[in-house]
Write a protein that holds these residues in place. Sequence first.
Motif, short mmCIF file in Angstrom:
data_model
loop_
_atom_site.label_atom_id
_atom_site.label_comp_id
_atom_site.label_asym_id
_atom_site.label_seq_id
_atom_site.Cartn_x
_atom_site.Cartn_y
_atom_site.Cartn_z
N ASP A 1 59.14 -2.36 -26.10
CA ASP A 1 58.21 -1.35 -26.60
C ASP A 1 58.29 -1.26 -28.12
OD1 ASP A 1 60.39 0.29 -27.27
OD2 ASP A 1 60.34 1.33 -25.34
N HIS A 2 57.40 -0.46 -28.69
CA HIS A 2 57.34 -0.36 -30.15
C HIS A 2 58.59 0.30 -30.73
CE1 HIS A 2 53.37 -1.95 -31.11
NE2 HIS A 2 52.94 -1.41 -29.98
N ALA B 1 67.32 -0.13 -22.93
CA ALA B 1 66.31 0.93 -22.84
C ALA B 1 64.97 0.52 -23.43
CB ALA B 1 66.83 2.19 -23.54
N GLY B 2 65.00 -0.45 -24.37
CA GLY B 2 63.76 -0.87 -25.02
C GLY B 2 63.01 -1.96 -24.29
N VAL C 1 55.84 -7.55 -27.95
CA VAL C 1 55.70 -6.10 -28.07
C VAL C 1 54.48 -5.64 -27.30
CG1 VAL C 1 55.35 -4.18 -29.66
CG2 VAL C 1 56.83 -6.07 -30.31
N VAL C 2 54.67 -4.64 -26.43
CA VAL C 2 53.56 -4.06 -25.67
C VAL C 2 53.71 -2.54 -25.68
CG1 VAL C 2 53.24 -6.05 -24.14
CG2 VAL C 2 54.84 -4.26 -23.50
N GLU C 3 52.63 -1.87 -25.32
CA GLU C 3 52.69 -0.42 -25.16
C GLU C 3 53.52 -0.09 -23.93
OE1 GLU C 3 51.52 1.76 -27.20
OE2 GLU C 3 50.40 0.41 -28.52
N ALA D 1 56.19 6.46 -31.22
CA ALA D 1 56.62 7.63 -30.46
C ALA D 1 58.09 7.47 -30.11
CB ALA D 1 55.78 7.76 -29.19
N LEU D 2 58.79 8.56 -29.82
CA LEU D 2 60.21 8.51 -29.53
C LEU D 2 60.43 7.93 -28.14
CD1 LEU D 2 62.86 9.23 -30.92
CD2 LEU D 2 62.86 11.38 -29.65
#
Length: 433
Positions: A308-309, A324-325, A343-345, A422-423
């Motif tokens: 993720d981002h 976690a990422g 990288v994806v949403e 985003a967190l």
Amino acid sequence: MTASSGLTIVIKLGTSSIVDEKTHEPILSILTLIVETVTRLHRDGHRVVLVSSGAVGVGLRRMDVTERPKHLPRIQALAAVGQCRLMSLWDNLFSHLRVAVAQILLTRNDIADRTQYVNAQNTFEQLFDMGVVPIVNENDTLAVSEIKFGDNDTLSAITAAMVKADYLFLMTDVDCLYTANPRTNPDAEPIEVVSDISSLEADVSSAGSALGTGGMGTKIVAAKLGTSAGVTTIITKSSKPGNVHEIVKYLQRLQENSTAAASGADTSTLEVPTAPLHTRFLPSDTPIQSRTFWLLHGLNPHGTLYIDHGAYHALMNKANLLPAGVIGVEGHFGQQEAVRLVVVERPSADALNGDFLHHAHEPKEVGRALVNYGSIEIAHIMGHRSTQIESLLGYADSDYVAVRENISFHPEDRHSHPVTPALTPALEEWKSG
């Protein structure tokens, strides 16, 4: 004889440059000119590497086979016959000018291991110190599709990065790149200098010869690889090998004039040099380092990790990759194998069975990594905190899916940061850790 101030120059020759496409006979006139050119560069104190195709073509001639076969074992057998003859020919021609040569045959497997990659670098360095000209070719006798470089343009770029070359010459059947095909369009204009390959507008439709595997498109790919490693990459005409020596002298004079101007010297009387027509791709202002290049281009990826981002943002700030990422795994791979990073949403809570991988908004490969866990293990721990790895797997070899020193980003991504994300779980754990 070498000089510490000399340049390191890699010259790539395609099959069609040195073997007649119809008769499969070596083109002795061109080979002789190449040997003379390399010898002149060598005597000027430069270190020179030849990347030479042609083993299969020479093998066809030796065995009186009229067409390149499609059956891989037959191609490899012909390469074995031809490589012996080709190196004998090179050695004989160079011996007349008292220059020693060495054969180096490579596949991706030979440089996939970091130790072997460094050993190859050390071998090149020792050959340079001994005044020997290395002649490199892909080991077609053993290579299969999974470990092939694909073409010797790519091999020459990887070789140029490996030896930290100043110049990579890609010899082809045209003088340079043109804005259109000069054979069919009289308005085609030569492109002499390319500072940004991504914005290049040129005709690259040349498909290569019947004997070879490369065309102009593969040379653009090679130029991207070379320039990313800080190597000035040059396309020039293969039937005029002497151009290489003239272009090197021209570039040296340009550098001398530039240095003189920068020092405030009077440059009004300096000679304005000229050179044969060529296209010069300027090296990156921020070239990637040897290990980074090896991670990106020396290894074949065995799978994909979707991150993720938040994880991407953390990695760009020199953090390690936390489980976690990771939000998706594709392919089958083991520990310490290379994977793509995409990288994806992060999917919504109701996304099921990884379908987001097929519907993600513009997924983008940003780099490569050597992973600490295999695909099965990562599928179990992804999305969880590092403290949960042992309870999930029964062991914990590492708190990280991959450590930062084993992660490399493509040049266009190294200086780009995503908009403040985003967190995400990965970002939250990174900031709290």
